[in-house]
Write a protein that holds these residues in place. Structure first.
Motif, mmCIF file in Angstrom:
data_model
loop_
_atom_site.group_PDB
_atom_site.id
_atom_site.type_symbol
_atom_site.label_atom_id
_atom_site.label_comp_id
_atom_site.label_asym_id
_atom_site.label_seq_id
_atom_site.Cartn_x
_atom_site.Cartn_y
_atom_site.Cartn_z
ATOM 1 N N GLU A 117 17.507 28.638 54.307
ATOM 2 C CA GLU A 117 16.764 27.896 53.285
ATOM 3 C C GLU A 117 17.685 27.631 52.104
ATOM 4 N N GLU A 118 17.749 26.373 51.695
ATOM 5 C CA GLU A 118 18.673 25.957 50.648
ATOM 6 C C GLU A 118 18.425 26.631 49.306
ATOM 7 N N THR A 121 20.961 29.126 47.663
ATOM 8 C CA THR A 121 22.111 28.751 46.828
ATOM 9 C C THR A 121 21.833 28.904 45.337
ATOM 10 N N ARG A 151 23.936 25.990 58.534
ATOM 11 C CA ARG A 151 23.729 24.916 57.564
ATOM 12 C C ARG A 151 22.642 25.326 56.586
ATOM 13 N N MET A 152 22.722 24.819 55.381
ATOM 14 C CA MET A 152 21.669 24.978 54.390
ATOM 15 C C MET A 152 20.701 23.818 54.595
ATOM 16 N N ALA A 153 19.397 24.103 54.530
ATOM 17 C CA ALA A 153 18.400 23.058 54.744
ATOM 18 C C ALA A 153 17.096 23.436 54.057
ATOM 19 N N ASP A 154 16.276 22.438 53.827
ATOM 20 C CA ASP A 154 14.918 22.660 53.314
ATOM 21 C C ASP A 154 14.060 23.092 54.500
#
Length: 157
Positions: A117-118, A121, A151-154
């Motif tokens: 989950e972004e 960060t 990967r970072m993602a919503d």
């Protein structure tokens, strides 16, 4: 409690910086991540849970804040799939080699694609499961993403 798990061994071997924290695991807790945060005295928003999912029938791993719910449409999209669902607990245990409540994204029996989950960060450091009930790894979100190749993602609602 042993502080050496496949997760800690994988991080050490990869040269990733982390520290460990322990807490009294409550097997009757409704939400393990929230119970871990309370037991450690830290905000639930920085204690992340590891969820094993299936995207178009293929296993994947998502790491999201314990105080949030995952959105399966967003999970599917993050992996370029059409649909996603939670993996059955027994299948998650068999795939990862960990018990539910102690699943870490590191050191799993079989490495699968991962997404984080972004919101991670936004934090300097987060906690996530260390591969054993009652054991948490504290690390920087960037190190988490790099070590997992994730990967970072919503991913949340």
């Amino acid at each position: 409690m042993s502080k050496t798990t496949p997760a800690t061994l994988a991080l050490t071997k990869a040269g990733v910086s982390f520290t460990l924290a322990t807490y009294d695991y409550d097997p009757n807790a409704d939400r393990v991540g929230l119970q871990a945060a309370g037991a450690m005295g830290v905000p639930a928003s920085i204690v992340f849970k590891t969820l094993m999912v299936e995207v178009d029938g293929k296993p994947a791993c998502v790491v999201v804040p314990s105080d949030q719910e995952v959105n399966m449409k967003k999970v599917a999209a993050a992996f370029g799939g059409k649909s996603a669902s939670m993996m059955k607990p027994a299948d998650a245990e068999r795939l990862t080699g960990y018990k539910v409540g102690g699943i870490s994204p590191f050191g799993q029996r079989r490495q699968v694609p991962a997404a984080i989950e972004e919101m991670a960060t936004l934090e300097d450091e987060i906690f996530l499961n260390g591969g054993q009930r009652g054991l948490q790894i504290r690390m920087r979100p960037d190190d988490l993403a790099q070590a997992l190749g994730a990967r970072m993602a919503d991913l949340i609602r």
